[in-house]
Design a protein around this motif. Structure first.
Motif, short mmCIF file in Angstrom:
data_model
loop_
_atom_site.label_atom_id
_atom_site.label_comp_id
_atom_site.label_asym_id
_atom_site.label_seq_id
_atom_site.Cartn_x
_atom_site.Cartn_y
_atom_site.Cartn_z
N PRO A 74 0.79 -1.23 0.00
CA PRO A 74 0.00 0.00 0.00
C PRO A 74 0.83 1.28 0.00
CG PRO A 74 -0.14 -1.15 2.11
CD PRO A 74 0.61 -2.04 1.19
N SER A 75 2.05 1.19 0.41
CA SER A 75 2.85 2.41 0.54
C SER A 75 3.11 3.08 -0.80
CB SER A 75 4.17 2.08 1.23
OG SER A 75 4.79 1.00 0.58
N VAL A 76 3.18 2.31 -1.86
CA VAL A 76 3.44 2.89 -3.17
C VAL A 76 2.28 2.58 -4.11
CG1 VAL A 76 5.03 3.02 -5.11
CG2 VAL A 76 5.91 2.52 -2.82
N PRO A 77 1.53 3.58 -4.50
CA PRO A 77 0.38 3.33 -5.37
C PRO A 77 0.81 2.88 -6.76
CG PRO A 77 0.64 5.70 -4.94
CD PRO A 77 1.69 5.00 -4.16
N ALA A 78 0.06 1.96 -7.31
CA ALA A 78 0.33 1.48 -8.66
C ALA A 78 -0.86 0.65 -9.11
CB ALA A 78 1.60 0.64 -8.69
N ASP A 79 -0.89 0.31 -10.38
CA ASP A 79 -1.93 -0.59 -10.87
C ASP A 79 -1.85 -1.90 -10.10
OD1 ASP A 79 -2.63 1.23 -12.87
OD2 ASP A 79 -1.10 0.43 -14.22
N SER A 80 -3.00 -2.53 -9.95
CA SER A 80 -2.96 -3.81 -9.26
C SER A 80 -4.05 -4.72 -9.80
CB SER A 80 -3.16 -3.61 -7.76
OG SER A 80 -4.47 -3.18 -7.49
N VAL A 81 -3.78 -6.00 -9.73
CA VAL A 81 -4.84 -6.95 -10.00
C VAL A 81 -4.84 -7.94 -8.86
CG1 VAL A 81 -3.50 -7.24 -12.15
CG2 VAL A 81 -4.99 -9.08 -11.38
N THR A 82 -5.97 -7.97 -8.18
CA THR A 82 -6.08 -8.78 -6.97
C THR A 82 -7.42 -9.50 -6.94
OG1 THR A 82 -6.96 -6.85 -5.81
CG2 THR A 82 -4.60 -7.27 -5.58
N VAL A 83 -7.59 -10.20 -5.86
CA VAL A 83 -8.76 -11.04 -5.69
C VAL A 83 -9.52 -10.54 -4.47
CG1 VAL A 83 -9.02 -13.21 -4.42
CG2 VAL A 83 -8.23 -13.24 -6.79
N ASP A 84 -10.83 -10.55 -4.55
CA ASP A 84 -11.61 -10.23 -3.36
C ASP A 84 -12.09 -11.53 -2.74
OD1 ASP A 84 -13.34 -9.52 -1.39
OD2 ASP A 84 -14.69 -8.37 -2.65
N PRO A 85 -11.50 -11.90 -1.64
CA PRO A 85 -11.78 -13.23 -1.09
C PRO A 85 -13.17 -13.36 -0.46
CG PRO A 85 -10.31 -12.03 0.39
CD PRO A 85 -10.52 -11.15 -0.82
N GLU A 86 -13.83 -12.26 -0.20
CA GLU A 86 -15.01 -12.31 0.66
C GLU A 86 -16.09 -13.30 0.24
OE1 GLU A 86 -16.24 -8.87 2.50
OE2 GLU A 86 -18.14 -9.71 3.18
N GLN A 87 -16.57 -13.18 -0.98
CA GLN A 87 -17.67 -14.04 -1.40
C GLN A 87 -17.32 -15.53 -1.27
OE1 GLN A 87 -20.68 -13.33 -1.95
NE2 GLN A 87 -21.43 -15.27 -2.80
N GLY A 88 -16.16 -15.87 -1.81
CA GLY A 88 -15.74 -17.27 -1.76
C GLY A 88 -15.59 -17.78 -0.34
N VAL A 89 -15.01 -16.96 0.51
CA VAL A 89 -14.80 -17.37 1.89
C VAL A 89 -16.14 -17.51 2.62
CG1 VAL A 89 -13.89 -16.61 4.12
CG2 VAL A 89 -12.44 -16.50 2.08
N ARG A 90 -17.05 -16.60 2.34
CA ARG A 90 -18.38 -16.70 2.94
C ARG A 90 -19.05 -18.02 2.57
NH1 ARG A 90 -20.49 -12.84 5.77
NH2 ARG A 90 -19.52 -10.78 5.57
N GLU A 91 -19.00 -18.35 1.31
CA GLU A 91 -19.62 -19.59 0.85
C GLU A 91 -18.94 -20.80 1.48
OE1 GLU A 91 -20.60 -17.68 -3.57
OE2 GLU A 91 -19.57 -19.61 -3.42
N LEU A 92 -17.64 -20.75 1.49
CA LEU A 92 -16.88 -21.84 2.10
C LEU A 92 -17.25 -22.01 3.57
CD1 LEU A 92 -14.49 -23.81 2.72
CD2 LEU A 92 -13.00 -21.82 2.76
N LEU A 93 -17.25 -20.91 4.28
CA LEU A 93 -17.52 -21.01 5.72
C LEU A 93 -18.97 -21.37 6.01
CD1 LEU A 93 -15.21 -18.20 7.12
CD2 LEU A 93 -14.85 -20.68 7.10
N ALA A 94 -19.86 -20.96 5.12
CA ALA A 94 -21.25 -21.38 5.29
C ALA A 94 -21.33 -22.90 5.22
CB ALA A 94 -22.14 -20.75 4.22
N ASP A 95 -20.63 -23.46 4.28
CA ASP A 95 -20.61 -24.92 4.14
C ASP A 95 -20.00 -25.56 5.39
OD1 ASP A 95 -20.71 -27.49 3.04
OD2 ASP A 95 -18.79 -27.26 1.98
N VAL A 96 -18.87 -25.03 5.78
CA VAL A 96 -18.13 -25.56 6.92
C VAL A 96 -18.95 -25.51 8.20
CG1 VAL A 96 -16.27 -24.89 8.50
CG2 VAL A 96 -15.81 -25.11 6.04
N ILE A 97 -19.54 -24.37 8.43
CA ILE A 97 -20.31 -24.19 9.65
C ILE A 97 -21.60 -25.01 9.58
CG2 ILE A 97 -21.56 -22.52 11.07
CD1 ILE A 97 -19.43 -20.43 10.08
N GLY A 98 -22.19 -25.01 8.39
CA GLY A 98 -23.40 -25.79 8.21
C GLY A 98 -23.18 -27.28 8.51
N ARG A 99 -22.00 -27.75 8.22
CA ARG A 99 -21.72 -29.16 8.49
C ARG A 99 -21.41 -29.43 9.95
NH1 ARG A 99 -20.32 -32.27 3.68
NH2 ARG A 99 -20.22 -30.90 1.87
#
Lengths: 319, 319
Positions: free
Chosen positions: A134-159
DNA sequence: CTGAAAGCGCTTACAG
DNA sequence: CTGAAAGCGCTTACAG
């Protein structure tokens, strides 16, 4: 026929007549001549070579970024050169300018790396890939983990999993940190905490997962599920379990992040968080090449969504 | 202080006094200056960049040659640039000279490829890696399959296999051909033949093994053991067996060639023929760099021995 | 639309 | 031991 005319003709410069262009092209073809990229680079002051900076070329993960990255760069008329970052990273920036690379993609930057600042100071365009400093701004391509992690944890917790362990990635990478934060936040929403002793950290490699799993499984009362920082770590964990005869998901469940091709193998069937790594790699190529042509523009941040791919390594906890 | 003096000082030219060398080095360090490789390349007429030519960067196999190759080249003061060979291979040679590479390692040459001749005609040094195209002599680093295959087949035959199938590599590669020949010769010595219908061919990739295994297993009377052209093929075969619920080695045995790290995983435990791929890759780097410095010398052929690594995918045939 | 001149950053004889 | 000159193969103003 003068040298400049040939040069212009071959670059399809509109100021050259079609007739001479044709003559030049024919002659070039006959002679097997193609313009020297290095002459051009020296003259223009910039090459068409972009560097990919990684720490461990050995890591399976990078094979899956190198292929699409290379392909897209080639399409854009650029070459890919490989650069490995030693601990220091001082030499890298100099290496990059000494070799006249027109830009680099940073794929293993740590949060505290000085490389981005070095590159910025030397005016070398770069794009953060899968990680960010974050200290040096530049173009970036990243992943937003939230949706996937939510779905994963829903499965995990549901089980029914409540005792959850984790082998996260390195603390000094944005990727590692972000995934951990999202996991903690979502678990928190569900009133589940991570016991301090059940949470391990390490580089995103096989050994981290392997050794981490052994550590966790050596306990009298191990977690019923182990969340891994990425698929390579999860693969290490899976193999460690197999080695000591612990059944997955019968005795312990395991989840990863990345959905590498290997994770889909019948022999593996890893439940994991998926996203489009190949497309991300291509986007990094595009962003970088665009940036080289337009250094002044605002940094752009491409963020890719995630989703959960439930396979066979997450089951119900043993009751 | 003149430019030539700086140039000479930084290259540690003995004709420059130690005193000025020191002054130059200090100044360079202070200014963050390092000589432009591209200026040098243009002047000298050759760069320090070597290309690795492959067809599919995606293939797991190449990850394991890229890492050591890159490392050794770096040690020798060279850079690695990636080149993929399209079907045609015309452009590759031109690309290589246009971009001023000082040499290339050919890792996916077919026997009938015109690339070696093109490179030779243009005076570009190259080394054959893991494959060879006999029509154009050049340095090569290859594997001698004989010992490993003998050991493997001794195990196989000793366990009682008589009905043996194979998914070999492509017919137009020296590697594929050679392995097949050795297998046939050794089996022959033991009075065992390969039924024509039990022998498949295809590119050295996952799908070849996967689809080949399905084909073989779909038969009423499948072979009791399937020899694979390499580990990636064997991994495909192993997964195909798993997919259709065929037990390995209970129902069918499988053997590979390469001993990739994945083959040693607890989840895989592939019985295979091993050799030192990393060292071969480093040797390719050395040979090539040496060749660049001494184009006239006789071609050298580095040949690596093989040995059998018995793991869990070769068992006794079901009786 | 085409060409002569200058320059990109080095290195390599050639003088001194 | 050091420097002035020329050249590597391009491109970019600048003329015409």
């Amino acid at each position: 026929m003068s040298q400049p005319t040939v040069s212009r003709a071959l670059r399809d410069d509109p100021k050259v007549s079609e007739a001479t262009k044709q003559r030049v092209r024919d002659a070039a073809a006959a002679l097997g001549y193609s313009p020297s990229a290095i002459g051009r680079a020296l003259s223009v002051g910039r090459s068409t070579r972009v560097g990919l900076v990684v720490t461990d070329l050995d890591n399976q993960f990078y094979a899956h970024v190198i292929a699409p990255l290379h392909h897209e760069l080639e399409r854009l008329g650029h070459e890919l050169v490989l650069i490995t970052e030693s601990s220091d990273s001082g030499p890298v920036a100099e290496h990059v300018v000494a070799h006249g690379l027109c830009g680099v993609v940073l794929a293993t930057t740590t949060v505290d790396s000085i490389l981005p600042a070095r590159l910025r100071d030397r005016g070398v365009p770069f794009v953060y890939f899968n990680r960010t400093a974050p200290s040096v701004p530049a173009d970036s391509v990243t992943v937003d983990p939230e949706q996937g992690v939510r779905e994963l944890l829903a499965d995990v917790i549901g089980r029914g999993h409540r005792r959850i362990g984790a082998v996260f990635g390195p603390r000094n990478t944005s990727t590692g940190e972000q995934r951990e934060q999202v996991v903690r936040a979502v678990l928190d929403e569900n009133g589940i905490g991570l016991a301090h002793r059940d949470v391990l950290h390490g580089p995103f490699d096989f050994r981290t997962g392997h050794d981490g799993m052994r550590t966790l499984l050596d306990r009298d009362d191990p977690p019923t599920l182990v969340l891994c920082g990425n698929d390579v770590v999860a693969l290490g964990a899976l193999n460690a379990a197999k080695e000591i005869g612990v059944d997955v998901p019968g005795d312990v469940s395991i989840a990863g992040f990345d959905d590498l091709p290997t994770s889909g193998w019948a022999l593996v069937r890893l439940s994991t968080v998926a996203y489009d790594l190949a497309e991300m790699s291509r986007e990094a190529a595009r962003l970088l090449v665009g940036r080289v042509g337009n250094p002044g523009a605002e940094p752009v941040h491409a963020v890719y969504p995630t989703r959960y791919v439930a396979r066979d390594t997450v089951g119900a906890p043993r009751s």
